[in-house]
Design a protein around this motif. Structure first.
Motif, PDB file in Angstrom:
ATOM      1  N   ILE A  86      29.370  19.973-120.129  1.00  0.00           N
ATOM      2  CA  ILE A  86      29.212  20.389-121.526  1.00  0.00           C
ATOM      3  C   ILE A  86      27.736  20.307-121.941  1.00  0.00           C
ATOM      4  O   ILE A  86      27.260  21.124-122.740  1.00  0.00           O
ATOM      5  CB  ILE A  86      30.146  19.590-122.474  1.00  0.00           C
ATOM      6  N   ALA A  87      26.997  19.357-121.391  1.00  0.00           N
ATOM      7  CA  ALA A  87      25.561  19.256-121.693  1.00  0.00           C
ATOM      8  C   ALA A  87      24.809  20.461-121.132  1.00  0.00           C
ATOM      9  O   ALA A  87      23.964  21.054-121.827  1.00  0.00           O
ATOM     10  CB  ALA A  87      24.996  17.961-121.119  1.00  0.00           C
ATOM     11  N   LEU A  88      25.106  20.846-119.899  1.00  0.00           N
ATOM     12  CA  LEU A  88      24.444  22.018-119.321  1.00  0.00           C
ATOM     13  C   LEU A  88      24.863  23.300-120.029  1.00  0.00           C
ATOM     14  O   LEU A  88      24.055  24.220-120.201  1.00  0.00           O
ATOM     15  CB  LEU A  88      24.734  22.110-117.822  1.00  0.00           C
ATOM     16  N   ALA A  89      26.110  23.389-120.469  1.00  0.00           N
ATOM     17  CA  ALA A  89      26.559  24.561-121.220  1.00  0.00           C
ATOM     18  C   ALA A  89      25.822  24.640-122.561  1.00  0.00           C
ATOM     19  O   ALA A  89      25.472  25.740-123.016  1.00  0.00           O
ATOM     20  CB  ALA A  89      28.060  24.510-121.433  1.00  0.00           C
ATOM     21  N   THR A  90      25.565  23.489-123.179  1.00  0.00           N
ATOM     22  CA  THR A  90      24.802  23.471-124.427  1.00  0.00           C
ATOM     23  C   THR A  90      23.382  23.960-124.182  1.00  0.00           C
ATOM     24  O   THR A  90      22.844  24.766-124.953  1.00  0.00           O
ATOM     25  CB  THR A  90      24.778  22.047-125.023  1.00  0.00           C
TER      26      THR A  90
END
Length: 184
Positions: A86-90
């Motif tokens: 989710i951090a990389l998607a953000t």
């Protein structure tokens, strides 16, 4: 309850009986609890028959620290992979949309970590999910939403820079975020 207390008292008394057979000033180690070792000094008997208390010894051999949960357990790795996806998607969402730029790299990383989070979740928590637990089971909801999120990331990366890839990426992001939020 009284019977249980009496049994425990009897066990304690039987465990200390050999200590009274020893020399009066000898220290006796009690090992009722394996994590806590204490030493007890028996009272010294004088010739007149009176008892004098021996000087106290240390009651605990080692300092007992607070419990610390390990940083790396199979469950923690599953959690870190989900948070990482989710951090990389953000970051992919916020980065400039250039071909072969950071947007593409972050999106690929989110898809890889999302897939790894789903795989590790099946390995670690496979017995906690399934149709027998029902649709409203939080573990089932977490598993379904996180899997849909990872599939959305993978579909967005597979589409490349095509027009519809953003729909898959955003749908995957929302599903993954809700799936993660259900458990953490």
């Amino acid at each position: 309850m009284k019977r249980l207390r009496d049994c425990l008292l009897l066990i304690l008394l039987c465990g200390t009986a050999p200590a009274f057979a020893e020399q009066p000033s000898q220290a006796v180690e009690l090992s009722l609890f394996p994590d806590y070792r204490a030493q007890v000094q028996l009272a010294d008997a004088t010739e007149s028959g009176s008892l004098t208390q021996a000087p106290p010894q240390s009651t605990i051999d080692a300092e007992v620290g607070e419990f610390r949960e390990p940083l790396f357990t199979p469950n923690k790795m599953h959690q870190y992979l989900g948070f990482g996806s989710i951090a990389l998607a953000t970051l992919a969402l916020l980065s400039p949309k250039e071909e072969e730029g950071p947007h593409s790299a972050f999106a690929t990383g989110a898809a890889v970590l999302g897939g790894a989070a789903v795989a590790s979740g099946l390995i670690v928590h496979g017995e906690d999910v399934g149709p027998s637990y029902g649709v409203w089971d939080p573990d089932n909801q977490h598993a379904v939403l996180a899997t849909l999120g990872a599939l959305g990331f993978i579909a967005a990366v597979a589409q490349g820079g095509e027009e519809n890839h953003a729909v898959y990426g955003v749908a995957g992001y929302v599903a993954m975020a809700i799936g993660i939020r259900l458990n953490w």
